[in-house]
Design a protein around this motif. Structure first.
Motif, PDB file in Angstrom:
ATOM      1  N   LYS A   3      26.009  85.118 -21.588  1.00  0.00           N
ATOM      2  CA  LYS A   3      26.557  84.410 -20.419  1.00  0.00           C
ATOM      3  C   LYS A   3      27.384  85.356 -19.557  1.00  0.00           C
ATOM      4  O   LYS A   3      27.260  85.353 -18.327  1.00  0.00           O
ATOM      5  CB  LYS A   3      27.412  83.228 -20.882  1.00  0.00           C
ATOM      6  N   GLN A   4      28.204  86.186 -20.190  1.00  0.00           N
ATOM      7  CA  GLN A   4      29.051  87.112 -19.437  1.00  0.00           C
ATOM      8  C   GLN A   4      28.214  88.111 -18.655  1.00  0.00           C
ATOM      9  O   GLN A   4      28.517  88.421 -17.513  1.00  0.00           O
ATOM     10  CB  GLN A   4      30.020  87.836 -20.371  1.00  0.00           C
ATOM     11  N   ARG A   5      27.150  88.601 -19.258  1.00  0.00           N
ATOM     12  CA  ARG A   5      26.246  89.540 -18.568  1.00  0.00           C
ATOM     13  C   ARG A   5      25.636  88.866 -17.343  1.00  0.00           C
ATOM     14  O   ARG A   5      25.571  89.438 -16.264  1.00  0.00           O
ATOM     15  CB  ARG A   5      25.168  90.019 -19.546  1.00  0.00           C
ATOM     16  N   TYR A   6      25.166  87.628 -17.525  1.00  0.00           N
ATOM     17  CA  TYR A   6      24.579  86.871 -16.419  1.00  0.00           C
ATOM     18  C   TYR A   6      25.619  86.650 -15.319  1.00  0.00           C
ATOM     19  O   TYR A   6      25.341  86.874 -14.141  1.00  0.00           O
ATOM     20  CB  TYR A   6      24.033  85.535 -16.933  1.00  0.00           C
ATOM     21  N   TYR A   7      26.806  86.214 -15.696  1.00  0.00           N
ATOM     22  CA  TYR A   7      27.856  85.970 -14.713  1.00  0.00           C
ATOM     23  C   TYR A   7      28.227  87.242 -13.963  1.00  0.00           C
ATOM     24  O   TYR A   7      28.417  87.216 -12.752  1.00  0.00           O
ATOM     25  CB  TYR A   7      29.097  85.379 -15.382  1.00  0.00           C
ATOM     26  N   ASP A   8      28.338  88.362 -14.674  1.00  0.00           N
ATOM     27  CA  ASP A   8      28.667  89.630 -14.031  1.00  0.00           C
ATOM     28  C   ASP A   8      27.615  90.017 -13.003  1.00  0.00           C
ATOM     29  O   ASP A   8      27.940  90.436 -11.894  1.00  0.00           O
ATOM     30  CB  ASP A   8      28.817  90.752 -15.068  1.00  0.00           C
TER      31      ASP A   8
END
Length: 180
Positions: free
Chosen positions: A97-102
């Motif tokens: 999720k963090q990778r996608y959000y970034d």
């Protein structure tokens, strides 16, 4: 923060989803699986139990998720179960999720208030936070009467505390210094 190994598994899944053009869909399905794991911890524990045969674990995964989730995600679940890494599923989902959000310029903000905010105020706060961060904000809200008033914002590792409780604690600290 995810361990390096769990983060690598998450990034590998992310790259497969990227090749397939299914990053958001995969995130949605992965989040749903994590929700199942949170609601029924016995399910995750069963997948981690060494005395249960790997084939039985794979059958359970197939019966539970087969035909309901992306086949790559199902294979991913079987792989991390086989490698004894299924216990890191929650961290993997968070890293994905963090990778996608970034990459998408999205940030998640948790706003804690003493009483529920109405929809208009929530939207106003979200817009203000988007102007400040320069990102698309997903605003999550939480009610905690113990803060008495004001708002506590949590953006990743940062916390902005403008609650009445924090102000009273600060004032009490100053008064103690003056008196002592």
């Amino acid at each position: 923060m995810a361990t390096i190994v769990n983060e690598r598994y998450a990034i590998s899944l992310y790259e497969v989803a990227q090749e397939e053009g299914s990053i958001p869909g995969m995130l949605e399905e992965l989040t749903a699986i994590v929700q199942v794991a949170r609601e029924t911890p016995a399910f995750l524990k069963m997948l981690q139990t060494p005395s249960i045969a790997l084939e039985d674990k794979k059958k359970v995964l197939m019966q539970t998720f087969g035909g309901k989730i992306n086949p790559y995600l199902l294979n991913f679940l079987m792989l991390i179960t086989e490698k004894g890494r299924i216990g890191g599923l929650l961290e993997m989902q968070e890293a994905y999720k963090q990778r996608y959000y970034d990459e998408q310029g999205i940030c998640e903000v948790l706003a804690t208030t003493a009483v529920p905010m109405d929809e208009a105020l929530t939207e106003k706060l979200r817009v203000k936070l988007e102007k400040i961060t320069g990102k698309t904000v997903i605003l999550l809200t939480k009610v905690d009467a113990s803060i008495l008033g004001g708002v506590v914002l949590k953006l990743g590792n940062e916390q902005i505390d403008t609650s009445v409780k924090a102000k009273l604690n600060e004032l009490a600290g100053k008064m103690t210094q003056i008196i002592a």
